[in-house]
Motif scaffolding. Structure first.
Motif, PDB file in Angstrom:
ATOM      1  N   ASP A 152       0.837  -1.192   0.000  1.00 25.02           N
ATOM      2  CA  ASP A 152       0.000   0.000   0.000  1.00 25.02           C
ATOM      3  C   ASP A 152       0.876   1.247   0.000  1.00 25.02           C
ATOM      4  OD1 ASP A 152       0.974   0.143   2.553  1.00 25.02           O
ATOM      5  OD2 ASP A 152      -0.955  -0.016   3.568  1.00 25.02           O
ATOM      6  N   CYS A 153       0.256   2.411   0.136  1.00 20.83           N
ATOM      7  CA  CYS A 153       1.014   3.664   0.033  1.00 20.83           C
ATOM      8  C   CYS A 153       2.016   3.838   1.176  1.00 20.83           C
ATOM      9  CB  CYS A 153       0.063   4.850  -0.022  1.00 20.83           C
ATOM     10  SG  CYS A 153      -0.821   5.169   1.509  1.00 20.83           S
ATOM     11  N   LEU A 154       1.847   3.103   2.265  1.00 16.71           N
ATOM     12  CA  LEU A 154       2.785   3.167   3.380  1.00 16.71           C
ATOM     13  C   LEU A 154       3.848   2.087   3.308  1.00 16.71           C
ATOM     14  CD1 LEU A 154       0.275   3.860   6.308  1.00 16.71           C
ATOM     15  CD2 LEU A 154       1.568   5.513   4.942  1.00 16.71           C
ATOM     16  N   GLY A 155       3.798   1.275   2.274  1.00 11.37           N
ATOM     17  CA  GLY A 155       4.779   0.207   2.124  1.00 11.37           C
ATOM     18  C   GLY A 155       4.418  -1.085   2.796  1.00 11.37           C
ATOM     19  N   ASN A 156       3.256  -1.189   3.402  1.00 13.40           N
ATOM     20  CA  ASN A 156       2.835  -2.422   4.070  1.00 13.40           C
ATOM     21  C   ASN A 156       2.314  -3.417   3.035  1.00 13.40           C
ATOM     22  OD1 ASN A 156       3.348  -1.290   6.653  1.00 13.40           O
ATOM     23  ND2 ASN A 156       1.344  -0.289   6.613  1.00 13.40           N
ATOM     24  N   PRO A 157       2.792  -4.662   3.052  1.00 13.08           N
ATOM     25  CA  PRO A 157       2.280  -5.651   2.103  1.00 13.08           C
ATOM     26  C   PRO A 157       0.844  -6.058   2.442  1.00 13.08           C
ATOM     27  CG  PRO A 157       3.834  -6.668   3.608  1.00 13.08           C
ATOM     28  CD  PRO A 157       3.875  -5.206   3.902  1.00 13.08           C
ATOM     29  N   TYR A 200      -3.637   3.907  -1.765  1.00 11.73           N
ATOM     30  CA  TYR A 200      -4.350   3.928  -0.491  1.00 11.73           C
ATOM     31  C   TYR A 200      -3.559   3.205   0.589  1.00 11.73           C
ATOM     32  CZ  TYR A 200      -8.608   5.423  -2.914  1.00 11.73           C
ATOM     33  OH  TYR A 200      -9.538   6.129  -3.639  1.00 11.73           O
ATOM     34  N   PRO A 201      -3.705   3.646   1.849  1.00  9.16           N
ATOM     35  CA  PRO A 201      -3.214   2.846   2.982  1.00  9.16           C
ATOM     36  C   PRO A 201      -4.251   1.792   3.346  1.00  9.16           C
ATOM     37  CG  PRO A 201      -4.116   4.891   3.802  1.00  9.16           C
ATOM     38  CD  PRO A 201      -4.223   4.965   2.297  1.00  9.16           C
ATOM     39  N   TYR A 202      -3.807   0.768   4.051  1.00 12.97           N
ATOM     40  CA  TYR A 202      -4.762  -0.262   4.470  1.00 12.97           C
ATOM     41  C   TYR A 202      -5.816   0.334   5.400  1.00 12.97           C
ATOM     42  CZ  TYR A 202      -6.641  -4.543   6.490  1.00 12.97           C
ATOM     43  OH  TYR A 202      -7.482  -5.536   6.912  1.00 12.97           O
TER      44      TYR A 202
END
Length: 336
Positions: A152-157, A200-202
């Motif tokens: 996502d946009c924050l780098g979280n898979p 988008y972020p989660y």
């Protein structure tokens, strides 16, 4: 490539009956010619024999152009490599017997409605099945692609899956503009999903702009699923426009953190929930203590100095904010 719709082709039954009558007449002439040759009329007999035999062979050719279509089916026809048109709708059609039906995606099996594998067929029935597979389905179909792991946009898979409802609206574009319209749709769905999810972020995060207007907002994959699905649909539609496909709807069917960070994110969510719950408990406890002190003061039941008020407030907060039930201690002596 523009679609050419062939009309006034629904005379298959008339063609079939006419061919049967011609065949019967040819057989009658063939048999009568043999009888005439045996009777000594060789000239007439040979003419009837040869003519009847030719008609028997040629009358079967129009039968090769008979086609039966069910509702929401179509055939894209080519004649010696040239696109001649498309027949649509249910009916019994008679077309040029030398026309060939084209469907490059006939043998493509995707995880979607309408693409269900069958048991192996015999050599005789496989040819008939191959002809049936040349038909294009105009029904609304659902493509359920495999789940993807996307940052996502924050780098979280994040693991996400979508279901896309689609249909063919232009048969010529679907057959001739792309190599295989089913595989093309599947690949474009994966690409569009990746492009939208990375915006988008989660969950809601501060300082994130998901709309592109330069102002941070509360958009997220979990909280704005309807908006995200609409953007995915529009993105896919833009990509498959040249393939003659219409994207009716796109829906998120699965959304979760990737397994490698799922446990950590769960702890984070639990901690956030505990903090929110504690804030609510403390706010309620402070209100109850204020109400208790006000009621005691207004009713004049007991007069407390500041030290006793502080002790009472401390005891009430411990009782109201504690995780376990309080164990009361009864004081039978004086207050002081």
């Amino acid at each position: 490539m523009e679609e050419i719709l062939l009309k006034n082709k629904k005379h298959g039954m008339r063609t079939l009956l006419l061919c049967i009558l011609v065949e019967l007449a040819a057989w009658a002439a063939f048999i009568y010619g043999i009888a005439q040759m045996e009777a000594g009329e060789e000239t007439l007999g040979i003419a009837l024999f040869v003519g009847g035999l030719l008609v028997i062979c040629l009358a079967a050719i129009p039968l090769m152009g008979l086609r039966v279509l069910k509702p929401n089916e179509a055939l894209v026809l080519t004649l010696f490599g040239k696109y001649v048109g498309t027949i649509k709708g249910e009916g019994f059609y008679a077309i040029n017997p030398f026309c060939v039906a084209i469907n490059p995606a006939a043998k493509t099996k995707l995880n979607q409605s309408g693409d269900v594998g069958h048991a192996p067929l015999s050599s005789s029935s496989s040819k008939a099945n191959e002809l049936l597979n040349k038909k294009l389905s105009l029904k609304v179909m659902t493509l359920n692609n495999n789940r993807q792991k996307i940052n996502d946009c924050l780098g979280n898979p994040v693991e996400i899956g979508i279901a896309v409802t689609w249909r063919v609206v232009d048969t010529a574009k679907a057959v001739f503009n792309v190599d295989n319209y089913k595989e093309y749709l599947s690949l474009q769905c994966d690409s569009a999903l990746r492009n939208i999810v990375r915006i988008y972020p989660y969950d809601v995060a501060p300082g994130v702009d998901t709309t592109g207007d330069g102002v941070e907002d509360d958009g997220s994959l979990r909280g704005s699923s309807e908006v995200v699905a609409c953007r995915i649909r529009d993105e896919i539609q833009t990509r498959v426009q040249d393939a003659g496909l219409e994207i009716v709807e796109a829906r998120i069917t699965y959304l979760a953190y990737a397994p490698e960070i799922a446990a950590v994110m769960l702890q984070r969510q639990q901690a956030s929930a505990i903090i929110d719950a504690r804030k609510m408990i403390v706010d309620g406890a402070v209100g109850m203590v204020e109400m208790a002190l006000e009621r005691l003061n207004n009713n004049g039941l007991v007069e407390l100095d500041e030290e006793r008020k502080a002790a009472m407030v401390s005891n009430l907060l411990v009782v109201l904010c504690g995780n376990h039930d309080a164990q009361p201690i009864v004081n039978t002596g004086s207050l002081y």
